[in-house]
Design a protein around this motif. Structure first.
Motif, mmCIF file in Angstrom:
data_model
loop_
_atom_site.group_PDB
_atom_site.id
_atom_site.type_symbol
_atom_site.label_atom_id
_atom_site.label_comp_id
_atom_site.label_asym_id
_atom_site.label_seq_id
_atom_site.Cartn_x
_atom_site.Cartn_y
_atom_site.Cartn_z
ATOM 1 N N TYR A 69 0.793 -1.261 0.067
ATOM 2 C CA TYR A 69 -0.083 -0.039 0.144
ATOM 3 C C TYR A 69 0.848 1.372 -0.050
ATOM 4 O O TYR A 69 0.535 2.039 -0.795
ATOM 5 C CB TYR A 69 -0.812 0.185 1.300
ATOM 6 C CG TYR A 69 -1.769 1.255 1.236
ATOM 7 C CD1 TYR A 69 -2.858 1.126 0.343
ATOM 8 C CD2 TYR A 69 -1.608 2.282 1.981
ATOM 9 C CE1 TYR A 69 -3.840 2.373 0.380
ATOM 10 C CE2 TYR A 69 -2.604 3.546 2.106
ATOM 11 C CZ TYR A 69 -3.626 3.187 1.304
ATOM 12 O OH TYR A 69 -4.419 4.451 1.250
ATOM 13 N N THR A 113 0.917 3.806 -3.117
ATOM 14 C CA THR A 113 0.515 5.360 -2.725
ATOM 15 C C THR A 113 1.480 6.187 -3.402
ATOM 16 O O THR A 113 1.235 7.252 -3.774
ATOM 17 C CB THR A 113 0.316 5.520 -1.201
ATOM 18 O OG1 THR A 113 -0.584 4.604 -0.980
ATOM 19 C CG2 THR A 113 -0.059 6.805 -0.978
ATOM 20 N N SER A 137 -8.671 1.606 0.780
ATOM 21 C CA SER A 137 -8.912 2.588 2.100
ATOM 22 C C SER A 137 -10.087 2.174 2.604
ATOM 23 O O SER A 137 -11.122 2.014 2.206
ATOM 24 C CB SER A 137 -8.677 3.934 1.787
ATOM 25 O OG SER A 137 -7.486 4.353 1.232
#
Length: 85
Positions: A24, A28, A54
């Motif tokens: 993640y 990101t 999320s």
């Protein structure tokens, strides 16, 4: 002992959570442009992954509150049984 019994499940959950956290964090950075990527498809996939993985914090907060109350009641009843003998 109990520590030997829980060692493998705890290590498994720790590894799983760490792996997903790293994925993640990397995606990101790719989605925000801090890591350059030559393929637009990868950036698009990273954007999709970041948006759809999320979770809102409210369900987590509610679950933690409910579990803490359950723990308090169970501890109180165990203590009462201990005091009674």
């Amino acid at each position: 002992t109990i520590l030997r019994d829980v060692r493998n499940p705890v290590l498994c959950v720790f590894t799983w959570a760490t792996t997903w956290s790293a994925i993640y964090k990397i995606l990101t950075k790719v989605a925000s442009g801090r890591i350059s990527c030559k393929s637009d498809a990868v950036v698009s996939a990273a954007n999709y992954f970041v948006r759809h993985t999320s979770l809102p914090s409210l369900p987590h907060s509610m679950m933690v509150s409910a579990m803490s109350l359950l723990l308090v009641f169970r501890t109180n009843s165990a203590y009462q049984r201990f005091v009674e003998g």
